[in-house]
Design a protein around this motif. Structure first.
Motif, PDB file in Angstrom:
ATOM      1  N   ARG A  27       0.881  -1.382  -0.111  1.00  0.00           N
ATOM      2  CA  ARG A  27       0.072   0.016   0.027  1.00  0.00           C
ATOM      3  C   ARG A  27       0.924   1.409   0.070  1.00  0.00           C
ATOM      4  N   ARG A  28       0.337   2.298  -0.493  1.00  0.00           N
ATOM      5  CA  ARG A  28       1.025   3.578  -0.557  1.00  0.00           C
ATOM      6  C   ARG A  28       0.778   4.101   0.778  1.00  0.00           C
ATOM      7  N   TYR A  29       1.805   4.805   1.244  1.00  0.00           N
ATOM      8  CA  TYR A  29       1.754   5.322   2.680  1.00  0.00           C
ATOM      9  C   TYR A  29       0.578   6.214   2.819  1.00  0.00           C
ATOM     10  N   GLY A  30       0.362   7.398   1.844  1.00  0.00           N
ATOM     11  CA  GLY A  30      -0.629   8.359   1.782  1.00  0.00           C
ATOM     12  C   GLY A  30      -2.121   7.844   1.825  1.00  0.00           C
ATOM     13  N   LYS A  31      -2.126   6.488   1.382  1.00  0.00           N
ATOM     14  CA  LYS A  31      -3.684   5.877   1.121  1.00  0.00           C
ATOM     15  C   LYS A  31      -4.028   5.316   2.389  1.00  0.00           C
ATOM     16  N   LEU A  32      -2.987   5.214   3.383  1.00  0.00           N
ATOM     17  CA  LEU A  32      -3.337   4.553   4.622  1.00  0.00           C
ATOM     18  C   LEU A  32      -4.219   5.475   5.597  1.00  0.00           C
ATOM     19  N   SER A  33      -4.922   4.757   6.416  1.00  0.00           N
ATOM     20  CA  SER A  33      -5.735   5.697   7.591  1.00  0.00           C
ATOM     21  C   SER A  33      -4.629   6.128   8.656  1.00  0.00           C
ATOM     22  N   GLY A  34      -4.956   6.951   9.259  1.00  0.00           N
ATOM     23  CA  GLY A  34      -4.194   7.444  10.439  1.00  0.00           C
ATOM     24  C   GLY A  34      -3.586   6.399  11.309  1.00  0.00           C
ATOM     25  N   GLY A  35      -4.426   5.573  11.757  1.00  0.00           N
ATOM     26  CA  GLY A  35      -3.920   4.619  12.644  1.00  0.00           C
ATOM     27  C   GLY A  35      -3.014   3.670  11.944  1.00  0.00           C
ATOM     28  N   GLN A  36      -3.168   3.165  10.453  1.00  0.00           N
ATOM     29  CA  GLN A  36      -2.420   2.554   9.791  1.00  0.00           C
ATOM     30  C   GLN A  36      -1.044   3.275   9.741  1.00  0.00           C
ATOM     31  N   GLN A  37      -0.931   4.316   9.273  1.00  0.00           N
ATOM     32  CA  GLN A  37       0.181   5.211   9.459  1.00  0.00           C
ATOM     33  C   GLN A  37       1.094   5.309  10.525  1.00  0.00           C
ATOM     34  N   ARG A  38       0.502   5.444  11.683  1.00  0.00           N
ATOM     35  CA  ARG A  38       1.292   5.391  13.171  1.00  0.00           C
ATOM     36  C   ARG A  38       1.774   4.169  13.188  1.00  0.00           C
ATOM     37  N   ARG A  39       1.211   2.906  12.602  1.00  0.00           N
ATOM     38  CA  ARG A  39       1.792   1.351  12.664  1.00  0.00           C
ATOM     39  C   ARG A  39       2.986   1.559  11.870  1.00  0.00           C
ATOM     40  N   VAL A  40       3.074   2.037  10.731  1.00  0.00           N
ATOM     41  CA  VAL A  40       4.114   2.220   9.825  1.00  0.00           C
ATOM     42  C   VAL A  40       5.408   3.000  10.471  1.00  0.00           C
ATOM     43  N   GLN A  41       5.103   3.972  11.292  1.00  0.00           N
ATOM     44  CA  GLN A  41       5.797   4.930  11.759  1.00  0.00           C
ATOM     45  C   GLN A  41       6.734   3.966  12.958  1.00  0.00           C
ATOM     46  N   PHE A  42       5.807   3.423  13.617  1.00  0.00           N
ATOM     47  CA  PHE A  42       6.441   2.505  14.708  1.00  0.00           C
ATOM     48  C   PHE A  42       7.329   1.421  14.065  1.00  0.00           C
ATOM     49  N   ALA A  43       7.058   0.737  13.186  1.00  0.00           N
ATOM     50  CA  ALA A  43       7.838  -0.227  12.119  1.00  0.00           C
ATOM     51  C   ALA A  43       9.270   0.565  12.057  1.00  0.00           C
ATOM     52  N   LEU A  44       8.897   1.653  11.437  1.00  0.00           N
ATOM     53  CA  LEU A  44      10.220   2.292  11.105  1.00  0.00           C
ATOM     54  C   LEU A  44      11.332   2.696  12.124  1.00  0.00           C
ATOM     55  N   ALA A  45      10.416   2.878  13.293  1.00  0.00           N
ATOM     56  CA  ALA A  45      11.412   3.371  14.473  1.00  0.00           C
ATOM     57  C   ALA A  45      11.958   1.968  15.175  1.00  0.00           C
ATOM     58  N   ILE A  46      11.253   0.919  14.922  1.00  0.00           N
ATOM     59  CA  ILE A  46      11.969  -0.409  15.404  1.00  0.00           C
ATOM     60  C   ILE A  46      12.721  -1.183  14.551  1.00  0.00           C
ATOM     61  N   CYS A  47      12.795  -0.776  13.383  1.00  0.00           N
ATOM     62  CA  CYS A  47      13.167  -1.829  12.273  1.00  0.00           C
ATOM     63  C   CYS A  47      14.772  -2.040  12.413  1.00  0.00           C
ATOM     64  N   GLY A  48      15.429  -0.939  13.192  1.00  0.00           N
ATOM     65  CA  GLY A  48      16.856  -1.194  13.205  1.00  0.00           C
ATOM     66  C   GLY A  48      17.212  -1.846  14.490  1.00  0.00           C
ATOM     67  N   ASP A  49      16.377  -2.374  15.327  1.00  0.00           N
ATOM     68  CA  ASP A  49      16.653  -3.092  16.526  1.00  0.00           C
ATOM     69  C   ASP A  49      17.629  -2.273  17.433  1.00  0.00           C
ATOM     70  N   PRO A  50      16.799  -0.914  17.895  1.00  0.00           N
ATOM     71  CA  PRO A  50      17.801   0.119  18.623  1.00  0.00           C
ATOM     72  C   PRO A  50      17.772  -0.405  20.013  1.00  0.00           C
ATOM     73  N   GLU A  51      18.842  -0.030  20.577  1.00  0.00           N
ATOM     74  CA  GLU A  51      19.236  -0.029  21.853  1.00  0.00           C
ATOM     75  C   GLU A  51      18.610   1.050  22.878  1.00  0.00           C
ATOM     76  N   VAL A  52      18.114   2.287  22.152  1.00  0.00           N
ATOM     77  CA  VAL A  52      17.000   3.064  22.798  1.00  0.00           C
ATOM     78  C   VAL A  52      16.057   3.545  21.668  1.00  0.00           C
ATOM     79  N   LEU A  53      14.852   3.481  22.257  1.00  0.00           N
ATOM     80  CA  LEU A  53      13.686   3.833  21.560  1.00  0.00           C
ATOM     81  C   LEU A  53      12.936   5.016  22.010  1.00  0.00           C
ATOM     82  N   PHE A  54      12.682   6.047  21.201  1.00  0.00           N
ATOM     83  CA  PHE A  54      12.099   7.529  21.690  1.00  0.00           C
ATOM     84  C   PHE A  54      10.642   7.415  20.939  1.00  0.00           C
ATOM     85  N   LEU A  55       9.540   7.420  21.868  1.00  0.00           N
ATOM     86  CA  LEU A  55       8.353   7.245  21.419  1.00  0.00           C
ATOM     87  C   LEU A  55       7.344   8.350  21.625  1.00  0.00           C
TER      88      LEU A  55
END
Length: 314
Positions: free
Chosen positions: A128-156
């Motif tokens: 799916r294209r990001y701009g076609k997602l609902s607001g909640g779906q976009q937040r889930r994508v943003q969360f995936a991008l935040a955790i995809c690097g397996d970070p030692e510190v996560l800012f939410l």
């Protein structure tokens, strides 16, 4: 988490202004591995500014921000952190799979795509294209991008805004798993039940200062109120005028027969409730929650600061 372990992220005596507005007034913060630190405060309290300073997105006017003991602007430090801010600035025409592939490429040992999908709840969204997602779906994508690097510190920063209950619970489960693996999470949220559910420690900001800090039970203990709940025909407005009562309301849980009372002197108030309504039932008394403590702490802190300003102006 060990209190002796070195902080992974830290603010030391940080001051910052936006023009004439004092956003941070000499605050100290530290974040250690294996904990969730909830940063709470009303709008304008300084939460987002504190996060931006920790990430190196702004340079404080005074004081020091450290990420893994180094400047947060260094690439080596940033590659060990994940970030989910309120404003994402993500290209709307990009597909979710493209966004995930690009973000994963920035990290030396990223999570697999399958892990990201499972942890963030992206099933069925990769094409799916990001701009076609609902607001909640976009937040889930943003969360995936935040955790995809397996970070030692996560800012939410307000991560569950716009999510439904199921998606919020799923994100909470992922956050708990990340912390159990030893990572540190700094969480800002307006949902105090979210802080109750996730946080090991709480810092309450008010007008750019730390108004309270400690573990959940320590922050709750800063206020003496008790919350009284009962089924009664008594008038809530009249109860709210009784000595020792902070507030009284009816039907807080959707039941019009239920009265919720916040009281400083629970024993005296309960005795009066029973004396005035012999048919009273389903009585429950418990310590005030984090929401009550938050309101009382910020109210008291604001009153103290207003008094300081008045004395300085006199």
């Amino acid at each position: 988490m060990s209190p002796e372990s070195p902080p992974l992220a830290q603010l030391r005596g940080v001051h910052h202004r936006y023009g004439r507005t004092l956003a941070l007034d000499g605050i100290d913060l530290s974040l250690r591995g294996g904990e969730v630190l909830a940063l709470l405060g009303a709008n304008g309290a300084g939460k987002s500014t504190a996060v931006a300073a920790m990430l190196g997105l702004l340079k404080p006017d005074a004081g020091e921000a450290l990420l893994f003991g180094r400047s947060p602007g260094l690439l080596a430090a940033r590659r060990r952190a994940g970030v989910m801010l309120q404003s994402a600035g993500i290209p709307e025409n990009s597909r979710v799979a493209e966004l995930l592939a690009l973000t994963r490429s920035y990290y030396p040992s990223p999570r697999t795509v399958d892990d990201c999908v499972a942890l963030a709840g992206l099933e069925g969204l990769l094409d799916r294209r990001y701009g076609k997602l609902s607001g909640g779906q976009q937040r889930r994508v943003q969360f995936a991008l935040a955790i995809c690097g397996d970070p030692e510190v996560l800012f939410l920063d307000e991560p569950t805004t716009g999510l439904d209950i199921d998606a919020r619970q799923r994100m909470w489960t992922t956050i708990r798993a990340i912390v159990a693996d030893g990572a540190a999470v700094l969480l800002t949220t307006h949902y105090l039940e979210e802080a109750e559910a996730l946080a090991d420690r709480v810092v309450v900001l008010n007008r750019g200062r730390v108004a309270a800090a400690g573990r959940l039970h320590e922050v709750r203990a800063l206020v003496s109120q008790r919350r009284i709940s009962c089924l009664s025909a008594l008038d809530a407005a009249r109860i709210s005028t009784w000595p020792g009562v902070r507030s009284a309301s009816r039907g807080a849980d959707g039941n019009p027969a239920r009265i919720e009372v916040l009281a400083d002197d629970a024993e005296t108030v309960v005795r009066r409730l029973l004396a005035e309504d012999a048919a009273l039932s389903d009585l429950d008394v418990r310590r005030a929650g984090l929401a009550d403590a938050f309101l009382e702490i910020t109210r008291s802190n604001s009153t103290d600061r207003d008094a300081d300003v008045a004395r300085e102006a006199a």
